[in-house]
Design a protein around this motif. Structure first.
Motif, PDB file in Angstrom:
ATOM      1  N   ARG A  36       0.814  -1.220   0.000  1.00  0.00           N
ATOM      2  CA  ARG A  36       0.000   0.000   0.000  1.00  0.00           C
ATOM      3  C   ARG A  36       0.851   1.275   0.000  1.00  0.00           C
ATOM      4  O   ARG A  36       0.457   2.287  -0.552  1.00  0.00           O
ATOM      5  N   LEU A  57      -4.460   7.909   0.892  1.00  0.00           N
ATOM      6  CA  LEU A  57      -5.321   6.950   0.194  1.00  0.00           C
ATOM      7  C   LEU A  57      -5.625   5.745   1.091  1.00  0.00           C
ATOM      8  O   LEU A  57      -6.753   5.264   1.140  1.00  0.00           O
ATOM      9  N   LEU A  58      -4.612   5.270   1.795  1.00  0.00           N
ATOM     10  CA  LEU A  58      -4.789   4.135   2.701  1.00  0.00           C
ATOM     11  C   LEU A  58      -5.776   4.463   3.810  1.00  0.00           C
ATOM     12  O   LEU A  58      -6.671   3.664   4.125  1.00  0.00           O
ATOM     13  N   ARG A  60      -8.158   6.654   3.755  1.00  0.00           N
ATOM     14  CA  ARG A  60      -9.502   6.736   3.179  1.00  0.00           C
ATOM     15  C   ARG A  60     -10.049   5.351   2.849  1.00  0.00           C
ATOM     16  O   ARG A  60     -11.219   5.045   3.107  1.00  0.00           O
ATOM     17  N   GLU A  61      -9.202   4.513   2.284  1.00  0.00           N
ATOM     18  CA  GLU A  61      -9.640   3.185   1.849  1.00  0.00           C
ATOM     19  C   GLU A  61     -10.123   2.333   3.020  1.00  0.00           C
ATOM     20  O   GLU A  61     -11.094   1.582   2.898  1.00  0.00           O
ATOM     21  N   TYR A  62      -9.452   2.449   4.163  1.00  0.00           N
ATOM     22  CA  TYR A  62      -9.788   1.608   5.313  1.00  0.00           C
ATOM     23  C   TYR A  62     -10.521   2.367   6.425  1.00  0.00           C
ATOM     24  O   TYR A  62     -10.609   1.884   7.542  1.00  0.00           O
ATOM     25  N   ASN A  63     -11.019   3.558   6.101  1.00  0.00           N
ATOM     26  CA  ASN A  63     -11.828   4.315   7.053  1.00  0.00           C
ATOM     27  C   ASN A  63     -11.073   4.581   8.366  1.00  0.00           C
ATOM     28  O   ASN A  63     -11.583   4.342   9.458  1.00  0.00           O
TER      29      ASN A  63
END
Length: 199
Positions: A36, A57-58, A60-63
């Motif tokens: 990632r 981004l990470l 956001r992707e995993y909340n």
């Protein structure tokens, strides 16, 4: 099976108390961080912008943004073992993706992820003028030398992204003129053509 039930069962962030409210610590712990964030942040490399972008981004992707944006009171969350476990995983990610000197600068027992993230970001943004001077030296002194044209262009683009992130605008004309100035002599005609085409 209803849509909401199906979503809850397939949602890796679902918790027993409220489906989707918090990421599952075991799931977060198993995220392959080097896939990632394939960058080791360093003071000697112009890679802060890319490192920060991968992490944003990470998150956001995993909340996970509440762990690093300062909106959650760490003291209020100290009794939530799942939240603390996720926070510890984020701290481990940060430590694993920075150079040894950055690690030793920011490491302190008892810090939460927000504190560690803020300290790392501060290393690259608090002294913005020094960072811009360093990046400008790298950018304007960049030459193709033994590298391929693709590698040379990528290096200049990376440096221009870093400068833009630091507040020094690098427009297309400046990028092009710097690129052509640093090309090897045997590509002199190509450099002239580039200037004519994009000038």
């Amino acid at each position: 099976m209803s849509h909401s039930t199906r979503s809850a069962r397939s949602n890796p962030f679902a918790s027993s108390s409220e489906a989707g409210s918090l990421p599952d610590p075991a799931y977060i712990r198993d995220v392959p961080i080097f896939d990632r964030v394939p960058i080791k942040l360093s003071h000697t490399e112009a890679n802060f912008y890319a490192w920060k972008t991968y992490f944003n981004l990470l998150f956001r992707e995993y909340n996970l943004r509440d762990h690093i944006d300062g909106t959650t009171d760490f003291l209020a969350m100290r009794r939530d073992e799942d939240w603390l476990a996720v926070d510890a995983t984020i701290i481990r990610w940060l430590f694993l993706t920075v150079s040894k000197d950055i690690f030793h600068t920011v490491v302190r027992d008892g810090d939460d992820a927000y504190t560690v993230w803020t300290k790392i970001i501060g290393l690259f943004t608090d002294n913005k003028l020094q960072r811009i001077v360093f990046l400008q030296r790298e950018f304007f002194g960049c030459h193709q030398n033994d590298s391929s044209i693709d590698a040379y262009c990528m290096r200049l683009k990376t440096l221009s992204d870093e400068l833009n992130d630091a507040g020094f605008k690098v427009g297309g004309e400046l990028l092009l003129s710097t690129l052509t100035a640093g090309l090897n002599e045997d590509l002199g005609n190509a450099a002239s053509n580039l200037t004519l085409i994009y000038g």
